[in-house]
Design an enzyme around this catalytic site. Structure first.
Site, PDB file in Angstrom:
ATOM      1  N   THR A  17      44.887  61.251  46.998  1.00 14.13           N
ATOM      2  CA  THR A  17      44.391  62.119  48.071  1.00 14.13           C
ATOM      3  C   THR A  17      43.016  61.678  48.574  1.00 14.13           C
ATOM      4  O   THR A  17      42.497  62.241  49.535  1.00 14.13           O
ATOM      5  CB  THR A  17      44.312  63.589  47.595  1.00 14.13           C
ATOM      6  OG1 THR A  17      43.506  63.628  46.405  1.00 14.13           O
ATOM      7  CG2 THR A  17      45.685  64.137  47.281  1.00 14.13           C
ATOM      8  N   GLY A  18      42.413  60.670  47.930  1.00 16.55           N
ATOM      9  CA  GLY A  18      41.114  60.160  48.393  1.00 16.55           C
ATOM     10  C   GLY A  18      41.304  59.112  49.482  1.00 16.55           C
ATOM     11  O   GLY A  18      42.419  58.646  49.730  1.00 16.55           O
ATOM     12  N   ILE A  96      41.121  49.372  40.656  1.00 12.53           N
ATOM     13  CA  ILE A  96      40.350  48.608  41.646  1.00 12.53           C
ATOM     14  C   ILE A  96      38.886  49.043  41.697  1.00 12.53           C
ATOM     15  O   ILE A  96      38.081  48.418  42.367  1.00 12.53           O
ATOM     16  CB  ILE A  96      40.948  48.746  43.067  1.00 12.53           C
ATOM     17  CG1 ILE A  96      40.863  50.195  43.551  1.00 12.53           C
ATOM     18  CG2 ILE A  96      42.382  48.236  43.107  1.00 12.53           C
ATOM     19  CD1 ILE A  96      41.021  50.333  45.068  1.00 12.53           C
ATOM     20  N   THR A  97      38.539  50.094  40.984  1.00 11.33           N
ATOM     21  CA  THR A  97      37.193  50.675  41.058  1.00 11.33           C
ATOM     22  C   THR A  97      36.090  49.661  40.775  1.00 11.33           C
ATOM     23  O   THR A  97      36.117  48.975  39.755  1.00 11.33           O
ATOM     24  CB  THR A  97      37.083  51.846  40.055  1.00 11.33           C
ATOM     25  OG1 THR A  97      38.162  52.740  40.278  1.00 11.33           O
ATOM     26  CG2 THR A  97      35.741  52.556  40.194  1.00 11.33           C
ATOM     27  N   GLU A  98      35.125  49.605  41.679  1.00 10.08           N
ATOM     28  CA  GLU A  98      33.989  48.712  41.532  1.00 10.08           C
ATOM     29  C   GLU A  98      32.783  49.526  41.091  1.00 10.08           C
ATOM     30  O   GLU A  98      32.574  50.630  41.582  1.00 10.08           O
ATOM     31  CB  GLU A  98      33.698  48.031  42.884  1.00 10.08           C
ATOM     32  CG  GLU A  98      32.548  47.066  42.867  1.00 10.08           C
ATOM     33  CD  GLU A  98      32.350  46.348  44.215  1.00 10.08           C
ATOM     34  OE1 GLU A  98      33.111  46.618  45.157  1.00 10.08           O
ATOM     35  OE2 GLU A  98      31.420  45.526  44.295  1.00 10.08           O
ATOM     36  N   TYR A 166      42.604  36.446  48.094  1.00  6.41           N
ATOM     37  CA  TYR A 166      43.262  36.438  49.403  1.00  6.41           C
ATOM     38  C   TYR A 166      43.203  35.042  50.003  1.00  6.41           C
ATOM     39  O   TYR A 166      44.140  34.562  50.622  1.00  6.41           O
ATOM     40  CB  TYR A 166      42.604  37.416  50.375  1.00  6.41           C
ATOM     41  CG  TYR A 166      42.253  38.742  49.789  1.00  6.41           C
ATOM     42  CD1 TYR A 166      43.091  39.346  48.860  1.00  6.41           C
ATOM     43  CD2 TYR A 166      41.097  39.400  50.156  1.00  6.41           C
ATOM     44  CE1 TYR A 166      42.763  40.568  48.319  1.00  6.41           C
ATOM     45  CE2 TYR A 166      40.760  40.620  49.614  1.00  6.41           C
ATOM     46  CZ  TYR A 166      41.593  41.204  48.690  1.00  6.41           C
ATOM     47  OH  TYR A 166      41.260  42.398  48.160  1.00  6.41           O
ATOM     48  N   GLU A 216      34.898  31.583  38.776  1.00  6.07           N
ATOM     49  CA  GLU A 216      33.553  31.607  39.343  1.00  6.07           C
ATOM     50  C   GLU A 216      32.539  31.458  38.230  1.00  6.07           C
ATOM     51  O   GLU A 216      32.893  31.514  37.044  1.00  6.07           O
ATOM     52  CB  GLU A 216      33.321  32.875  40.162  1.00  6.07           C
ATOM     53  CG  GLU A 216      33.412  34.153  39.373  1.00  6.07           C
ATOM     54  CD  GLU A 216      33.339  35.409  40.238  1.00  6.07           C
ATOM     55  OE1 GLU A 216      33.699  35.364  41.418  1.00  6.07           O
ATOM     56  OE2 GLU A 216      32.906  36.441  39.717  1.00  6.07           O
ATOM     57  N   HIS A 254      28.771  40.266  41.692  1.00  4.72           N
ATOM     58  CA  HIS A 254      29.587  40.704  40.566  1.00  4.72           C
ATOM     59  C   HIS A 254      28.726  40.865  39.338  1.00  4.72           C
ATOM     60  O   HIS A 254      27.769  40.121  39.137  1.00  4.72           O
ATOM     61  CB  HIS A 254      30.616  39.628  40.202  1.00  4.72           C
ATOM     62  CG  HIS A 254      31.810  39.639  41.082  1.00  4.72           C
ATOM     63  ND1 HIS A 254      32.836  38.767  40.914  1.00  4.72           N
ATOM     64  CD2 HIS A 254      32.143  40.402  42.121  1.00  4.72           C
ATOM     65  CE1 HIS A 254      33.754  38.998  41.830  1.00  4.72           C
ATOM     66  NE2 HIS A 254      33.346  39.977  42.581  1.00  4.72           N
TER      67      HIS A 254
END
Lengths: 299, 383
Positions: A17-18, A96-98, A166, A216, A254
């Site tokens: 719902t967010g 996926i939370t950053e 991507y 990386e 990051h």
């Protein structure tokens, strides 16, 4: 075949719902993913464009038979959301939370290992996973992923960086090379799933013929992967390591990407991968070119 | 965020880790006042985030007010490897019988907390690590279990800490671990951890690095933020909530995601250019964020071209395009933009840019990252 997810994977979205949860959850559904429910405490009984919302993961699992969860909630709430999904028996969690504090991540990771060994966490701070044509969980734009082709050679992708995931998909699409599964493991200090977990699965996946790995600077995950590749991976690989020009001691966005004390440099990682037989490109396009050569040579 | 020594010591004190009595001072008069209160002799220490302070003359012993005045006057304003000393820490000088080393970090490979402890601390710890690695014990701690008093005691025994200091060291280890975990540190290090002739153990130095992700639960960190050493470009970026690092080149970089931003730096470098900065607008950036990013880049006088490299996932192409159009209406850019836009809603984004009627001298679009890098570098190098 694909790794970790397939056309039978049933997904719930924690935080449906967010804003982010709704946008990407619906996009995942539009791609063809079986998005069977959402979870938002206090909003049980409502729905988001026809997708039923439940108060808890346990309720959602009982009602829908979900076996995967897509977590799109803020950093404060994410650790509890991951553990709630694991406790409800979810086998595959994509978070996926950053911006989750490293102390919380370390606790969650070690709690999962100890109390929920059958649960796999992908992320946090990752783009998710896509098995083109079968399942897309997370924030990857599905249209940039080339479908795997029967009778042709297909490539598995594993990447530590979101946007470079991507880029890797795009490089393969430009060349018409099919993708079996693309996994973004995320750049945080304690990822739930690492390079080695994915390499092992790709090595065992009959649909994957070659592998691209995007790493990386910072940490030693690429060096450890190189050791694993040397001993266990027989499928041909190309790779790219971001951050050749990054200055030492500076945190590049990051939590993970920092070169300190001469360790974790791009050069060291490229050397380790080359020594393991991986063809290393100096930019994503070159890694794509190298993969095209590999595909040609094994076709 | 890295703390200055005095902030690290103040942070330690919150977790009851014993430090020498002392205080921070910005002026000579303040330094004398702190010295009087701490009790002579005192040590006057330059507060800069760079190694080799002592050798540069930034740490001096003072036996009275006059000497404190003399040293504080010399050290304040001193340039140590490009860092100008704006503040000194003045503390009561401790008698030292022995020097140890202790630190907690996260071992990313093992995914556990890591205690490093040695009976041979002091300035030569890196040499010890190289020549006699066994002199530093490493103990992994499961974050779920934490560090018990018994485990801390055993670690001290294993590190060959002498019997008279065992209890003191073990107690500080437990306190330092609490500081590391509850205090959300990436690193909590004491070097040297000293044993005084009186038998007490305490922290003579403090090296603390805080995890920025935990900012939301530490309102007390605001005062540390205020003293962070950022250049003016970095300060402007901070006010807009952008991940920005100033570099010395001429191609301004805006990308979404740390990996793509780093990769953009690499590619610019490979085609013969130099990046002016690292700027990650993050995931899900909207028009406002893009406009702010352009303002930050525009503030940098060295920039002669701007390379915007976007691959949309959570970031949507039309938002990026709207941000560029909005920024162009708000500020006059000093350098032209080369953009490469792909991924989520990239076509809508490209259409918005095309329909906005922006002249080619201000913005050109390229289909790939390499081509865009070449174009940006060519403009920047005046070709």
């Amino acid at each position: 075949m694909a790794i970790f997810v397939n056309q039978d994977t049933k997904v719930i979205v924690q935080g449906l719902t967010g804003g982010q949860g709704k946008y990407h959850g619906l996009r995942n559904q539009a791609y063809g993913t079986q998005v069977v429910g959402g979870v938002t405490p206090g909003k049980g009984g409502t729905d988001v464009e026809g997708i039923p919302v439940f108060n808890s993961v346990a309720e959602a699992v009982a009602a829908t038979g979900a076996n995967a969860s897509f977590i799109a909630v803020p950093p404060k709430a994410a650790p509890a959301a991951i553990l709630e999904a694991a406790a409800a028996g979810i086998a595959f969690i994509v978070c996926i939370t950053e911006g989750i504090p490293a102390q919380d991540e370390a606790k969650v990771f070690n709690t999962l290992i100890r109390d929920y060994p059958k649960t796999r966490l992908l992320g946090p701070n990752c783009p998710g996973i896509i098995s083109p044509g079968k399942c897309n969980i997370g924030i990857t734009a599905g249209e940039i992923a080339e479908l795997p082709k029967a009778g042709k050679k297909n490539v598995g992708i594993v990447s530590r960086s979101g946007t470079l995931t991507y880029q890797a998909l795009y490089e393969l699409k430009q060349r018409g090379i099919g993708v079996s599964t693309c996994v973004g493991i995320g750049g945080d200090p304690v990822p739930g799933t690492n390079f080695i977990d994915c390499l092992r699965e790709f090595q065992n996946d009959p649909e994957t013929d070659a592998i691209i790995m995007i790493g990386e600077i910072g940490g030693s995950a690429e060096e450890e992967a190189a050791e694993f590749i040397k001993a266990n991976v027989t499928k041909p690989m190309s790779a790219y390591i971001a951050g050749v020009t990054a200055p030492a001691g500076k945190k590049m966005g990051h939590a993970g990407a920092i070169v300190s004390g001469g360790k974790g440099t791009a050069q060291g990682k490229m050397d380790a991968l080359r020594a393991a037989g991986v063809k290393v490109g100096l930019n994503p396009t070159e890694a794509g070119d190298l993969m095209a050569e590999i595909i040609k040579s094994i076709s | 965020m890295d703390l200055f020594e005095y902030q690290g010591k103040q942070y330690f004190a919150r977790f009851d880790i014993p430090v020498s009595p002392g205080g921070a001072a910005d002026t000579v008069d303040e330094a004398v006042k702190v010295a009087d209160a701490s009790g002579y002799p005192v040590v006057v220490k330059a507060q800069v985030q760079v190694g080799g302070r002592g050798k540069a003359g930034g740490i001096k012993l003072a036996n009275n007010a006059e000497e404190t005045r003399f040293h504080a006057n010399n050290i304040l304003g001193m340039d140590i490897k490009g860092h100008v000393v704006k503040r000194v820490w003045v503390e009561h000088a401790s008698d030292i019988e022995e020097e140890y080393y202790a630190s907690f970090t996260l071992d990313r490979a093992a995914k556990k907390h890591l205690l490093m402890l040695s009976a041979q601390g002091g300035v030569e710890i890196e040499e010890v690590a190289e020549k006699d690695p066994d002199a530093i014990i490493k103990l992994h701690i499961d974050p779920v279990d934490g560090l018990s008093a018994a485990a801390a005691h055993k670690a001290a025994v294993d590190a060959k800490i002498p019997a008279k200091a065992l209890d003191g060291v073990a107690k500080i280890l437990v306190q330092l671990y609490r500081c590391f975990t509850e205090g959300d540190c990436d690193l909590a290090e004491i070097n040297p951890l000293i044993l005084k002739p009186t038998g007490e153990v305490h922290a003579l130095d403090a090296k603390v690095s805080l995890d920025d992700n935990a900012d939301f639960r530490h309102p007390e960190w605001a005062e540390y933020r205020a003293t962070e050493e950022l250049d003016s470009r970095e300060q402007l970026a901070r006010t807009h909530g952008l991940q920005y690092i100033g570099l010395d080149g001429t191609v301004g970089i805006i990308a979404n995601g740390a990996g793509l931003a780093m990769s953009t730096l690499d590619v610019v470098n490979q085609v013969g250019g130099t990046a002016a900065n690292f700027l990650d607008i993050g995931g899900g950036a909207n028009a406002d964020v893009m406009a702010a990013a352009l303002e930050v880049i525009n503030f940098d006088d060295k920039v002669t071209s701007i390379f915007i490299n976007i691959f949309g996932g959570i970031t949507r192409g039309e938002e990026v395009a709207k941000g560029i159009v909005e920024a162009l209406s708000r500020v006059t850019l000093k350098a032209p933009i080369v953009i490469r836009l792909d991924g989520t809603n990239a076509e809508e984004g490209r259409k918005i840019l095309a329909d906005a009627g922006i002249p080619e001298s201000t913005l050109i679009s390229k289909p790939t990252m390499l081509e865009a890098a070449r174009a940006a570098v060519a403009i920047s190098n005046g070709k």
